[in-house]
Design a protein around this motif. Structure first.
Motif, mmCIF file in Angstrom:
data_model
loop_
_atom_site.group_PDB
_atom_site.id
_atom_site.type_symbol
_atom_site.label_atom_id
_atom_site.label_comp_id
_atom_site.label_asym_id
_atom_site.label_seq_id
_atom_site.Cartn_x
_atom_site.Cartn_y
_atom_site.Cartn_z
ATOM 1 N N PRO A 233 0.679 -1.292 -0.131
ATOM 2 C CA PRO A 233 -0.010 0.132 0.007
ATOM 3 C C PRO A 233 0.737 1.284 -0.065
ATOM 4 O O PRO A 233 0.269 2.288 -0.606
ATOM 5 C CB PRO A 233 -0.906 -0.085 1.460
ATOM 6 C CG PRO A 233 -0.776 -1.553 1.507
ATOM 7 C CD PRO A 233 0.430 -2.327 0.958
ATOM 8 N N LYS A 234 1.833 1.246 0.463
ATOM 9 C CA LYS A 234 2.671 2.563 0.821
ATOM 10 C C LYS A 234 3.501 2.830 -0.581
ATOM 11 O O LYS A 234 3.540 4.020 -1.028
ATOM 12 C CB LYS A 234 3.867 2.267 1.832
ATOM 13 C CG LYS A 234 3.257 2.514 3.439
ATOM 14 C CD LYS A 234 4.436 2.368 4.367
ATOM 15 C CE LYS A 234 3.776 2.562 5.550
ATOM 16 N NZ LYS A 234 5.004 2.695 6.729
ATOM 17 N N VAL A 235 3.707 1.835 -1.249
ATOM 18 C CA VAL A 235 4.382 2.014 -2.744
ATOM 19 C C VAL A 235 3.345 2.549 -3.760
ATOM 20 O O VAL A 235 3.396 3.369 -4.227
ATOM 21 C CB VAL A 235 4.960 0.667 -3.158
ATOM 22 C CG1 VAL A 235 5.470 0.710 -4.590
ATOM 23 C CG2 VAL A 235 6.086 0.262 -2.270
ATOM 24 N N GLN A 236 2.066 1.898 -3.589
ATOM 25 C CA GLN A 236 1.053 2.360 -4.435
ATOM 26 C C GLN A 236 0.454 3.819 -4.181
ATOM 27 O O GLN A 236 0.116 4.417 -5.296
ATOM 28 C CB GLN A 236 -0.234 1.268 -3.997
ATOM 29 C CG GLN A 236 -1.190 1.523 -5.353
ATOM 30 C CD GLN A 236 -2.348 0.422 -5.866
ATOM 31 O OE1 GLN A 236 -1.809 -0.571 -5.053
ATOM 32 N NE2 GLN A 236 -2.995 0.495 -6.711
ATOM 33 N N GLU A 237 0.592 4.157 -2.853
ATOM 34 C CA GLU A 237 0.178 5.511 -2.553
ATOM 35 C C GLU A 237 1.357 6.562 -3.375
ATOM 36 O O GLU A 237 0.821 7.503 -3.506
ATOM 37 C CB GLU A 237 0.445 5.928 -0.952
ATOM 38 C CG GLU A 237 -0.644 5.059 -0.251
ATOM 39 C CD GLU A 237 -0.455 5.411 1.072
ATOM 40 O OE1 GLU A 237 0.412 6.207 1.508
ATOM 41 O OE2 GLU A 237 -1.050 4.815 2.094
ATOM 42 N N LEU A 238 2.539 6.173 -3.679
ATOM 43 C CA LEU A 238 3.342 6.979 -4.272
ATOM 44 C C LEU A 238 3.185 7.022 -5.653
ATOM 45 O O LEU A 238 3.558 7.938 -6.585
ATOM 46 C CB LEU A 238 4.780 6.464 -3.921
ATOM 47 C CG LEU A 238 5.192 6.281 -2.434
ATOM 48 C CD1 LEU A 238 6.530 5.665 -2.607
ATOM 49 C CD2 LEU A 238 5.412 7.548 -1.948
ATOM 50 N N LEU A 239 2.461 6.081 -6.376
ATOM 51 C CA LEU A 239 2.356 5.824 -7.719
ATOM 52 C C LEU A 239 1.017 7.086 -8.154
ATOM 53 O O LEU A 239 -0.035 7.396 -7.675
ATOM 54 C CB LEU A 239 1.802 4.642 -8.130
ATOM 55 C CG LEU A 239 2.885 3.409 -7.962
ATOM 56 C CD1 LEU A 239 2.021 2.226 -8.320
ATOM 57 C CD2 LEU A 239 4.171 3.697 -8.986
ATOM 58 N N PRO A 240 1.364 7.580 -9.491
ATOM 59 C CA PRO A 240 0.277 8.410 -10.124
ATOM 60 C C PRO A 240 -0.833 7.537 -10.243
ATOM 61 O O PRO A 240 -1.021 6.180 -10.298
ATOM 62 C CB PRO A 240 0.911 8.893 -11.404
ATOM 63 C CG PRO A 240 2.310 8.333 -11.436
ATOM 64 C CD PRO A 240 2.457 7.556 -10.173
ATOM 65 N N ASN A 241 -2.020 8.362 -10.329
ATOM 66 C CA ASN A 241 -3.434 7.519 -10.589
ATOM 67 C C ASN A 241 -3.976 7.744 -11.959
ATOM 68 O O ASN A 241 -5.021 7.595 -12.197
ATOM 69 C CB ASN A 241 -4.439 8.196 -9.635
ATOM 70 C CG ASN A 241 -4.596 9.713 -9.578
ATOM 71 O OD1 ASN A 241 -4.117 10.313 -10.665
ATOM 72 N ND2 ASN A 241 -5.515 9.964 -8.836
ATOM 73 N N SER A 242 -3.130 7.826 -13.068
ATOM 74 C CA SER A 242 -3.351 8.156 -14.529
ATOM 75 C C SER A 242 -2.166 7.935 -15.354
ATOM 76 O O SER A 242 -1.053 8.266 -14.883
ATOM 77 C CB SER A 242 -4.092 9.398 -14.773
ATOM 78 O OG SER A 242 -3.229 10.587 -14.342
ATOM 79 N N LEU A 243 -2.515 7.798 -16.455
ATOM 80 C CA LEU A 243 -1.630 7.639 -17.549
ATOM 81 C C LEU A 243 -1.474 9.082 -18.564
ATOM 82 O O LEU A 243 -2.756 9.397 -18.521
ATOM 83 C CB LEU A 243 -1.911 6.314 -18.498
ATOM 84 C CG LEU A 243 -1.798 5.107 -17.537
ATOM 85 C CD1 LEU A 243 -1.998 3.792 -18.340
ATOM 86 C CD2 LEU A 243 -0.048 4.797 -17.289
ATOM 87 N N ALA A 244 -0.424 9.123 -18.975
ATOM 88 C CA ALA A 244 -0.612 10.140 -19.992
ATOM 89 C C ALA A 244 0.308 9.828 -21.328
ATOM 90 O O ALA A 244 1.041 9.067 -21.279
ATOM 91 C CB ALA A 244 0.179 11.587 -19.277
ATOM 92 N N GLU A 245 -0.119 10.655 -22.639
ATOM 93 C CA GLU A 245 0.622 10.181 -23.620
ATOM 94 C C GLU A 245 1.616 11.512 -23.804
ATOM 95 O O GLU A 245 1.333 12.598 -23.932
ATOM 96 C CB GLU A 245 -0.671 10.563 -24.918
ATOM 97 C CG GLU A 245 0.175 9.997 -26.128
ATOM 98 C CD GLU A 245 -0.047 8.798 -26.408
ATOM 99 O OE1 GLU A 245 0.572 8.085 -27.277
ATOM 100 O OE2 GLU A 245 -0.972 7.932 -25.654
ATOM 101 N N VAL A 246 2.740 10.569 -23.765
ATOM 102 C CA VAL A 246 4.037 11.703 -23.823
ATOM 103 C C VAL A 246 4.763 11.078 -25.105
ATOM 104 O O VAL A 246 5.314 9.996 -25.159
ATOM 105 C CB VAL A 246 4.792 11.513 -22.586
ATOM 106 C CG1 VAL A 246 6.307 12.326 -22.802
ATOM 107 C CG2 VAL A 246 3.978 12.081 -21.414
ATOM 108 N N GLU A 247 5.126 11.844 -26.081
ATOM 109 C CA GLU A 247 5.967 11.630 -27.307
ATOM 110 C C GLU A 247 5.590 10.239 -27.793
ATOM 111 O O GLU A 247 6.348 9.408 -28.252
ATOM 112 C CB GLU A 247 7.579 11.624 -26.918
ATOM 113 C CG GLU A 247 8.089 12.921 -26.283
ATOM 114 C CD GLU A 247 9.360 12.937 -25.978
ATOM 115 O OE1 GLU A 247 10.138 11.927 -26.410
ATOM 116 O OE2 GLU A 247 9.750 13.765 -25.279
ATOM 117 N N GLY A 248 4.260 10.151 -27.902
ATOM 118 C CA GLY A 248 3.876 8.982 -28.663
ATOM 119 C C GLY A 248 3.751 7.651 -27.862
ATOM 120 O O GLY A 248 3.571 6.643 -28.344
#
Length: 88
Positions: free
Chosen positions: A37-52
């Motif tokens: 859980p502590k690791v998952q808290e550090l992760l972003p909660n969405s994905l983004a399109e970057v340079e394809g």
């Protein structure tokens, strides 16, 4: 046994760093199995399109040499203070 361990490590790497399964799980409001859980808290909660490429929001793609320096010096473990971390 080595083949099984290598396959498991490859699958875990792909899940975390290619498919971004823990980030996808967080975005969907669920916990990813095997991610503390502590690791998952550090992760972003969405994905983004970057340079394809689709990557976690806030991350960026870079060559390893752009973010770290590779040292090729030989050091014998016996020559290092035992209190220092060493990766051969």
């Amino acid at each position: 046994m080595n083949h099984t361990l290598e396959a498991t490590a490859a699958a875990l790497f792909r899940s975390w760093f290619v498919d971004f399964d823990p980030v996808v799980a967080k975005a969907e409001g669920r916990r990813e199995i095997g991610v503390p859980p502590k690791v998952q808290e550090l992760l972003p909660n969405s994905l983004a399109e970057v340079e394809g490429a689709t990557i976690p929001l806030g991350w960026h793609a870079a060559a390893f040499g752009d973010i770290a320096k590779s040292h090729r010096d030989f050091v014998a473990p016996r020559d290092i203070d035992s209190s220092l971390p060493y990766i051969g």
